[in-house]
Design a protein around this motif. Structure first.
Motif, PDB file in Angstrom:
ATOM      1  N   GLN A  83       0.876  -1.148   0.114  1.00  0.00           N
ATOM      2  CA  GLN A  83       0.103  -0.084   0.073  1.00  0.00           C
ATOM      3  C   GLN A  83       0.874   1.254  -0.024  1.00  0.00           C
ATOM      4  O   GLN A  83       1.946   1.269   0.539  1.00  0.00           O
ATOM      5  CB  GLN A  83      -0.911  -0.062   1.100  1.00  0.00           C
ATOM      6  CG  GLN A  83      -1.921  -1.167   1.362  1.00  0.00           C
ATOM      7  CD  GLN A  83      -2.785  -1.109   2.211  1.00  0.00           C
ATOM      8  OE1 GLN A  83      -2.697  -0.106   3.175  1.00  0.00           O
ATOM      9  NE2 GLN A  83      -3.641  -1.900   2.488  1.00  0.00           N
TER      10      GLN A  83
ATOM     11  N   ALA B 209       0.862   6.620   3.746  1.00  0.00           N
ATOM     12  CA  ALA B 209       0.234   7.933   3.976  1.00  0.00           C
ATOM     13  C   ALA B 209       1.105   8.876   4.611  1.00  0.00           C
ATOM     14  O   ALA B 209       0.579  10.049   4.609  1.00  0.00           O
ATOM     15  CB  ALA B 209      -1.087   7.322   4.984  1.00  0.00           C
TER      16      ALA B 209
ATOM     17  N   SER C 123       1.884   3.349   6.178  1.00  0.00           N
ATOM     18  CA  SER C 123       0.354   3.327   5.204  1.00  0.00           C
ATOM     19  C   SER C 123      -0.693   3.572   6.340  1.00  0.00           C
ATOM     20  O   SER C 123      -0.695   3.594   7.340  1.00  0.00           O
ATOM     21  CB  SER C 123       0.184   1.831   4.712  1.00  0.00           C
ATOM     22  OG  SER C 123       0.080   0.783   5.807  1.00  0.00           O
ATOM     23  N   ALA C 124      -1.809   3.891   5.541  1.00  0.00           N
ATOM     24  CA  ALA C 124      -3.062   4.127   6.313  1.00  0.00           C
ATOM     25  C   ALA C 124      -3.607   3.072   7.244  1.00  0.00           C
ATOM     26  O   ALA C 124      -4.022   3.455   8.237  1.00  0.00           O
ATOM     27  CB  ALA C 124      -4.229   4.868   5.374  1.00  0.00           C
ATOM     28  N   GLU C 125      -3.503   1.764   6.768  1.00  0.00           N
ATOM     29  CA  GLU C 125      -3.937   0.686   7.315  1.00  0.00           C
ATOM     30  C   GLU C 125      -2.864   0.439   8.640  1.00  0.00           C
ATOM     31  O   GLU C 125      -3.673   0.305   9.918  1.00  0.00           O
ATOM     32  CB  GLU C 125      -3.714  -0.493   6.406  1.00  0.00           C
ATOM     33  CG  GLU C 125      -4.297  -2.038   7.247  1.00  0.00           C
ATOM     34  CD  GLU C 125      -4.190  -3.034   6.287  1.00  0.00           C
ATOM     35  OE1 GLU C 125      -4.316  -4.175   7.063  1.00  0.00           O
ATOM     36  OE2 GLU C 125      -3.681  -2.926   5.230  1.00  0.00           O
ATOM     37  N   GLU C 126      -1.522   0.580   8.757  1.00  0.00           N
ATOM     38  CA  GLU C 126      -0.803   0.582   9.913  1.00  0.00           C
ATOM     39  C   GLU C 126      -1.268   1.883  10.692  1.00  0.00           C
ATOM     40  O   GLU C 126      -1.359   1.461  12.110  1.00  0.00           O
ATOM     41  CB  GLU C 126       0.308   0.971   9.347  1.00  0.00           C
ATOM     42  CG  GLU C 126       1.132  -0.374   8.701  1.00  0.00           C
ATOM     43  CD  GLU C 126       1.575  -1.690   9.423  1.00  0.00           C
ATOM     44  OE1 GLU C 126       1.998  -1.194  10.611  1.00  0.00           O
ATOM     45  OE2 GLU C 126       1.351  -2.669   8.998  1.00  0.00           O
ATOM     46  N   LEU C 127      -1.248   2.995  10.373  1.00  0.00           N
ATOM     47  CA  LEU C 127      -1.895   4.052  11.328  1.00  0.00           C
ATOM     48  C   LEU C 127      -3.207   3.820  11.902  1.00  0.00           C
ATOM     49  O   LEU C 127      -3.425   4.199  13.003  1.00  0.00           O
ATOM     50  CB  LEU C 127      -1.911   5.382  10.482  1.00  0.00           C
ATOM     51  CG  LEU C 127      -0.708   5.931  10.062  1.00  0.00           C
ATOM     52  CD1 LEU C 127      -0.633   7.277   9.013  1.00  0.00           C
ATOM     53  CD2 LEU C 127       0.278   6.440  11.423  1.00  0.00           C
ATOM     54  N   ALA C 128      -4.005   3.278  11.305  1.00  0.00           N
ATOM     55  CA  ALA C 128      -5.306   2.891  11.672  1.00  0.00           C
ATOM     56  C   ALA C 128      -5.213   2.014  12.824  1.00  0.00           C
ATOM     57  O   ALA C 128      -5.967   2.183  13.962  1.00  0.00           O
ATOM     58  CB  ALA C 128      -6.472   2.487  10.620  1.00  0.00           C
TER      59      ALA C 128
ATOM     60  N   GLU D 136      -3.691   3.779  15.891  1.00  0.00           N
ATOM     61  CA  GLU D 136      -4.798   4.779  16.576  1.00  0.00           C
ATOM     62  C   GLU D 136      -5.509   3.832  17.367  1.00  0.00           C
ATOM     63  O   GLU D 136      -5.996   4.191  18.767  1.00  0.00           O
ATOM     64  CB  GLU D 136      -5.409   5.503  15.719  1.00  0.00           C
ATOM     65  CG  GLU D 136      -4.738   6.340  14.810  1.00  0.00           C
ATOM     66  CD  GLU D 136      -5.510   7.326  13.840  1.00  0.00           C
ATOM     67  OE1 GLU D 136      -6.708   7.208  14.025  1.00  0.00           O
ATOM     68  OE2 GLU D 136      -4.921   8.224  13.288  1.00  0.00           O
TER      69      GLU D 136
ATOM     70  N   GLN E 219      -4.263  15.611  10.951  1.00  0.00           N
ATOM     71  CA  GLN E 219      -3.194  14.771  10.145  1.00  0.00           C
ATOM     72  C   GLN E 219      -1.620  15.594  10.499  1.00  0.00           C
ATOM     73  O   GLN E 219      -0.723  14.927  10.678  1.00  0.00           O
ATOM     74  CB  GLN E 219      -3.422  14.918   8.659  1.00  0.00           C
ATOM     75  CG  GLN E 219      -2.477  14.261   7.927  1.00  0.00           C
ATOM     76  CD  GLN E 219      -2.859  12.574   7.943  1.00  0.00           C
ATOM     77  OE1 GLN E 219      -3.621  12.213   8.683  1.00  0.00           O
ATOM     78  NE2 GLN E 219      -2.004  11.862   7.267  1.00  0.00           N
TER      79      GLN E 219
ATOM     80  N   LYS F  14      -0.664  14.806  13.925  1.00  0.00           N
ATOM     81  CA  LYS F  14      -0.325  13.781  14.218  1.00  0.00           C
ATOM     82  C   LYS F  14       1.185  13.365  13.603  1.00  0.00           C
ATOM     83  O   LYS F  14       1.911  12.682  14.083  1.00  0.00           O
ATOM     84  CB  LYS F  14      -1.314  12.658  13.695  1.00  0.00           C
ATOM     85  CG  LYS F  14      -1.244  11.185  13.696  1.00  0.00           C
ATOM     86  CD  LYS F  14      -2.319  10.522  12.986  1.00  0.00           C
ATOM     87  CE  LYS F  14      -3.697  11.127  13.332  1.00  0.00           C
ATOM     88  NZ  LYS F  14      -4.590  10.212  12.600  1.00  0.00           N
ATOM     89  N   ARG F  15       1.320  13.850  12.426  1.00  0.00           N
ATOM     90  CA  ARG F  15       2.731  13.604  12.112  1.00  0.00           C
ATOM     91  C   ARG F  15       3.882  14.356  12.711  1.00  0.00           C
ATOM     92  O   ARG F  15       4.941  13.772  13.058  1.00  0.00           O
ATOM     93  CB  ARG F  15       2.840  14.401  10.334  1.00  0.00           C
ATOM     94  CG  ARG F  15       4.005  14.220   9.813  1.00  0.00           C
ATOM     95  CD  ARG F  15       3.956  14.651   8.257  1.00  0.00           C
ATOM     96  NE  ARG F  15       5.206  14.330   7.592  1.00  0.00           N
ATOM     97  CZ  ARG F  15       6.088  15.208   7.319  1.00  0.00           C
ATOM     98  NH1 ARG F  15       5.990  16.245   7.966  1.00  0.00           N
ATOM     99  NH2 ARG F  15       7.126  15.046   6.749  1.00  0.00           N
TER     100      ARG F  15
END
Length: 542
Positions: free
Chosen positions: A265, A268, A286-291, A294, A308, A311-312
């Protein structure tokens, strides 16, 4: 009433009485100081009829006469404090003389440049920077302090420019008055008074606007962010237990490129880490890893900051905290071996300029603040002495023994087992402590190298063709089996595309033929055991 607190660094300063019972940050050293809570008044003595006891029941003399004096003193203190607050609000002097925090290590969010400053933008690209105070980043105070610090610097610059312009105009008027007639001497006081009035009015207007826009940030900076946001108090603990392993999980070598691998992926968020030896690692999230992160942190009652950008910044602050801790620990490991701080820094990093801000941060933590120019001079002297020692030792070896300069063609004709020992000799000249493995069942490990407590296992491959996935898999298995911090594969050939992809996902360093040639150029000029080198270069047995 005005309160004065004393920090452990010895500095005394005033605080707002409204901050009683809270912790404030020392403007000199940045440590937190507890402001004593207000003392509750003693209970009032009442008689049997419910009235307040008279002075004879409470005692006579000094005890009875001191209470009105204390009350009057408190009232005067409150009036003086209100007057001081009004004056500060009008002139903005607290903001003009603002020192929000001591200088500390910060990392740019754009170019990832490191600097030791207060809350200031990047010195290279001018972008925002973040520090390692995760509680302030969680509450957004770090960014607000950076904006307010920039506004303070801009206002100071405008005040200086305004003063120069007013002074220049007043000087021209004075010269014109004296040129026309000697009676202009009587106009000089009037011109000076007019210039001072204009300057004072301009200063008042600028300071009032500055304090009106950024004054609340000053009061917020004096409080402990953990008291404002309880989740921020657990930011450092959560970073050490969850976020730093999460960043290591997604690390990639910086030479991998920005294009994701097949089936992977897109990232993000993209960050960078700086290892203690000066090498950089890219972190692609990636967005999935960040989700998933969280969700995990929400279950631990320490969620990531909202937004965003915030968070970064928080993740970059976590990476900076981990990189500084790793650098500090490896530096202490070398110091425990008998080296001083500068010598240990040169041994660990080779005196790289990009690592000097981390060294300055460590020295400031120890109370040994050094100016950048002086620190650079000390590093240059130490590096020069180290090079001279290496140069002299190599000349002595070449005088006593026949010199041998090794080339890549000689390596191609070597025995694989002797190539392993040669790799150990190469890394030994780079300042590593080398530990060879016994011949036979080595579980995929050929050489162990260590510097600053950081242990790496090396898989040496003497091939005539490209090296494939098997060598990388053996290095990964050896790293897990021997509990090493890192793994590497060194070869006289090249690597296949699949081997590079596997190494990038597993954080295995690959040293191919071109990099080995560069290492040989340094190895030939370094002092070494020429007798042992000649034995390794003997032709293969038939």
């Amino acid at each position: 009433m005005t309160l004065r607190v004393k920090c452990t660094c010895g500095k005394r300063y005033r605080v707002d009485p409204e901050l009683r019972g809270h912790r404030v940050r020392c403007p000199a050293c940045g440590r937190h100081v507890h402001v004593p809570a207000p003392e509750s008044p003693p209970p009032r003595q009442t008689g049997a009829d419910g009235d307040v006891a008279s002075d004879r029941h409470r005692g006579a003399g000094a005890d009875a006469d001191s209470e009105p004096d204390v009350t009057l003193r408190e009232q005067l203190g409150q009036w003086l404090w209100r007057g001081r607050r009004w004056l500060d609000w009008y002139l903005g002097q607290l903001v003009i003389d603002w020192r929000p925090a001591a200088e500390h290590l910060r990392r740019c969010t754009g170019c990832f440049h490191h600097q030791v400053t207060t809350h200031a933008p990047c010195q290279q690209c001018g972008g925002p920077t973040v520090g390692s105070d995760l509680a302030r980043i969680c509450t957004g105070l770090d960014g607000r302090l950076q904006e307010s610090t920039g506004a303070v610097a801009h206002t100071r610059h405008r005040l200086r420019i305004c003063g120069m312009i007013v002074t220049a105009i007043a000087a021209l008027l004075a010269v014109a008055a004296l040129w026309r007639t000697l009676l202009g001497l009587f106009l000089l006081p009037l011109i000076a008074a007019l210039a001072a009035t204009v300057q004072l009015i301009a200063a008042h207007v600028m300071r009032w606007k500055l304090y009106h826009d950024h004054g609340p940030v000053l009061r917020e900076a004096q409080c402990d962010p953990a008291e404002v946001n309880p989740a921020a108090a657990r930011a450092a603990d959560i970073a050490a237990t969850h976020i730093l392993p999460f960043l290591k999980r997604n690390e990639l070598p910086t030479s991998t490129g920005d294009a994701p691998a097949a089936g992977e992926q897109p990232a993000a968020l993209t960050l960078q880490r700086l290892l203690p030896d000066g090498t950089r690692r890219k972190v692609a999230l990636s967005a999935e890893e960040l989700a998933m992160l969280e969700e995990l942190l929400a279950q631990r009652d320490a969620p990531l900051p909202e937004g965003q950008q915030l968070k970064r910044h928080y993740l970059i602050g976590c990476a900076l905290m981990g990189d500084l801790h790793a650098f500090r620990e490896q530096l202490r490991h070398l110091e425990r071996g008998g080296q001083d701080t500068i010598e240990a820094f040169v041994t660990l990093t080779g005196g790289r300029a990009e690592m000097q801000p981390l060294l300055r941060a460590v020295l400031r933590e120890r109370g040994e603040g050094v100016a950048p120019d002086e620190l650079q001079q000390r590093i240059d002297r130490q590096l020069r002495q180290w090079k001279l020692r290496q140069f002299e030792a190599d000349l002595e070896r070449r005088r006593d023994e026949e010199a041998v300069n090794i080339s890549i063609d000689m390596i191609d004709r070597m025995d694989p087992y002797r190539f392993e020992h040669l790799v150990g000799m190469i890394y030994a000249t780079l300042g590593y402590r080398v530990e060879p493995t016994p011949r036979g069942s080595d579980q995929g490990a050929d050489v162990f190298i260590e510097k600053g407590g950081h242990r790496t296992v090396i898989q040496a491959k003497l091939y005539s063709g490209p090296v494939g996935n098997k060598a990388v898999q053996e290095a990964i298995a050896a790293q897990s089996h021997y509990r090493c911090n890192a793994a590497a594969v060194v070869t006289n050939a090249t690597f296949t595309a699949s081997a590079r992809e596997l190494a990038a996902g597993s954080r295995v360093e690959l040293v191919d033929r071109e990099q080995l040639i560069d290492l040989l150029a340094r190895f030939n000029k370094a002092p070494k055991d020429y007798t042992r080198l000649k034995q390794l270069l003997q032709p293969r047995p038939p």
